[in-house]
Design a protein around this motif. Structure first.
Motif, PDB file in Angstrom:
ATOM      1  N   THR A 105       0.809  -1.221   0.000  1.00 14.71           N
ATOM      2  CA  THR A 105       0.000   0.000   0.000  1.00 14.71           C
ATOM      3  C   THR A 105       0.842   1.272   0.000  1.00 14.71           C
ATOM      4  O   THR A 105       0.338   2.345  -0.333  1.00 14.71           O
ATOM      5  CB  THR A 105      -0.908   0.048   1.239  1.00 14.71           C
ATOM      6  OG1 THR A 105      -0.095   0.170   2.418  1.00 14.71           O
ATOM      7  CG2 THR A 105      -1.776  -1.192   1.325  1.00 14.71           C
TER       8      THR A 105
ATOM      9  N   GLN B  34      -4.924   6.205  -1.161  1.00 19.41           N
ATOM     10  CA  GLN B  34      -5.409   4.986  -0.504  1.00 19.41           C
ATOM     11  C   GLN B  34      -5.315   5.142   1.018  1.00 19.41           C
ATOM     12  O   GLN B  34      -4.231   5.403   1.550  1.00 19.41           O
ATOM     13  CB  GLN B  34      -4.614   3.755  -0.925  1.00 19.41           C
ATOM     14  CG  GLN B  34      -5.018   2.498  -0.143  1.00 19.41           C
ATOM     15  CD  GLN B  34      -4.698   1.203  -0.856  1.00 19.41           C
ATOM     16  OE1 GLN B  34      -5.558   0.351  -0.993  1.00 19.41           O
ATOM     17  NE2 GLN B  34      -3.480   1.051  -1.311  1.00 19.41           N
TER      18      GLN B  34
ATOM     19  N   ALA C 215      -4.726  -2.293  -4.168  1.00 21.58           N
ATOM     20  CA  ALA C 215      -5.825  -1.624  -3.472  1.00 21.58           C
ATOM     21  C   ALA C 215      -6.456  -2.577  -2.465  1.00 21.58           C
ATOM     22  O   ALA C 215      -6.883  -3.676  -2.824  1.00 21.58           O
ATOM     23  CB  ALA C 215      -6.876  -1.154  -4.467  1.00 21.58           C
TER      24      ALA C 215
ATOM     25  N   HIS D 122      -9.737   3.394  -2.971  1.00 26.89           N
ATOM     26  CA  HIS D 122      -8.549   4.097  -3.461  1.00 26.89           C
ATOM     27  C   HIS D 122      -9.009   5.093  -4.525  1.00 26.89           C
ATOM     28  O   HIS D 122      -9.704   4.715  -5.469  1.00 26.89           O
ATOM     29  CB  HIS D 122      -7.602   3.050  -4.061  1.00 26.89           C
ATOM     30  CG  HIS D 122      -6.199   3.519  -4.287  1.00 26.89           C
ATOM     31  ND1 HIS D 122      -5.884   4.809  -4.651  1.00 26.89           N
ATOM     32  CD2 HIS D 122      -5.013   2.847  -4.233  1.00 26.89           C
ATOM     33  CE1 HIS D 122      -4.568   4.909  -4.789  1.00 26.89           C
ATOM     34  NE2 HIS D 122      -4.032   3.738  -4.538  1.00 26.89           N
TER      35      HIS D 122
END
Length: 374
Positions: free
Chosen positions: A110, A137, A277, A283
């Motif tokens: 991430t 995100q 994601a 996101h």
């Protein structure tokens, strides 16, 4: 050869040109240009979007961070934990207040702060945590808040790149004690100049930041000052223009998501790492980031094909020259360092057409098949 910009602000403007011009005229005719009814309305609207009680408009996203930390009393001798993989402002504001930024490495998928490493960085000097919702995100805010509450820490969400993103079905902005946004023109909700906002449900914090943004002025009198503050006021003109754009935000973010999905499909068999994601988060792709060991060469190749790209971020914060005194060394945060050497943004914005995306991916495939031109 068709040139493809990283972001096309003119295309967005053309969609809403009439409403923008009407908003400009409305402000100019009002005779009030700073902290007026447009700012007040935008504050209410952004707070409603985030599910908070208050919004406080300030001059830019950096000030939004700094004024919040200052209002909490962060200063010399304090430590604030954040990520080394972010724009410089996140740590800069900590240093401006005389406190020490303490870094935690990021999750390799991430690129957000690795919450599993958070506890080990907390000391008796730690005052706050700044999780950054990088590239749009959200961070795992449940985990961040659990750790912060266990240790009595403030949580300030740096949501400069993530307005409108969702965590477990709820818009980000209301999970921490406060959250900050930037309205820099390139952001998902961007103005036509600088601007920023703090959102919070803490009435006391709201009142402190409102004083700080106007030189620490007392609410009772323009020329009485309760504290040393800042000149950090949001212009009426920027607020009015942002109010035109705000109703489009979810639609524009969804357009970004659709274009990211197409990129993911087209790049499936290309030797690059595409964005990951999390399933419980929305996101909103402020930037579409890929990774490759040949990042710099690929950027050069795409430039030769008329395709704009950019490296985000080439130097992690702990290795910046200004932070040599903190004593960090190369290898201290290996995930961040690796991503900084490999990551780059491809063109992505709500107005990007499929033809352009196909052209971008075709150029990338040519690079990995035949190498650079010449």
């Amino acid at each position: 050869m068709k040139e493809i910009p990283l972001l096309d602000l003119q295309a967005q403007y053309r969609q809403i040109q009439d409403d923008i011009q009407e908003a400009i005229s409305r402000v100019l005719e009002s005779g009030r240009y700073i902290l007026g009814t447009e700012v007040e309305a935008l504050e209410r609207e952004v707070a409603a979007l985030c599910g908070t009680r208050f919004g406080i408009g300030v001059a830019n996203g950096t000030d939004a961070l700094q004024l919040t930390l200052d209002a909490w009393g962060v200063g010399p001798g304090d430590e604030v934990i954040t990520t080394p993989f972010t724009f410089f402002a996140t740590a800069e504001v900590v240093s401006q207040l005389g406190a020490r930024p303490v870094f935690v490495d990021v999750d390799p998928q991430t690129y957000n702060l690795d919450v599993s490493q958070l506890k080990e960085k907390i000391t008796d000097k730690t005052k706050a945590v700044i999780p950054v919702h990088i590239f749009g995100q959200p961070v795992d805010m449940d985990e961040v808040m659990d750790v912060a509450r266990d240790h009595g820490l403030w949580v300030l969400e740096d949501a400069a790149q993530a307005i409108g993103a969702e965590y477990k079905g709820q818009k980000i902005g209301s999970f921490g004690d406060a959250s900050t946004f930037s309205f820099f023109p390139t952001k998902n909700l961007g103005g036509y100049g600088d601007g920023g906002m703090v959102v919070t449900s803490d009435e006391g914090l709201n009142e402190k930041i409102r004083r700080l943004r106007v030189h620490g002025r007392s609410p009772q009198s323009k020329y009485h000052h309760a504290s040393v503050g800042y000149n950090s006021r949001l212009d009426e003109l920027q607020a009015a223009l942002l109010r035109v754009k705000l109703p489009y935000l979810d639609r524009w973010n969804e357009a970004r998501r659709k274009r990211a999905t197409l990129y993911n499909q087209l790049l499936k068999d290309v030797p690059v790492i595409t964005p990951f994601a999390e399933r419980d988060r929305t996101h909103i792709y402020h930037l579409y980031i890929i990774q490759t060991d040949r990042r710099d060469a690929l950027i050069t190749h795409l430039k030769s094909e008329g395709i704009a790209t950019a490296a985000y971020y080439p130097v992690p914060l702990h290795l910046q020259e200004v932070y040599k005194s903190l004593g960090y060394q190369e290898g201290d945060f290996p995930i961040s360092e690796k991503i900084c050497k490999r990551s780059m943004a491809l063109p992505l914005h709500p107005e990007l057409d499929e033809e352009s995306q196909f052209q971008v991916v075709k150029a990338i495939k040519q690079f990995f098949t035949y190498g650079e031109k010449g």
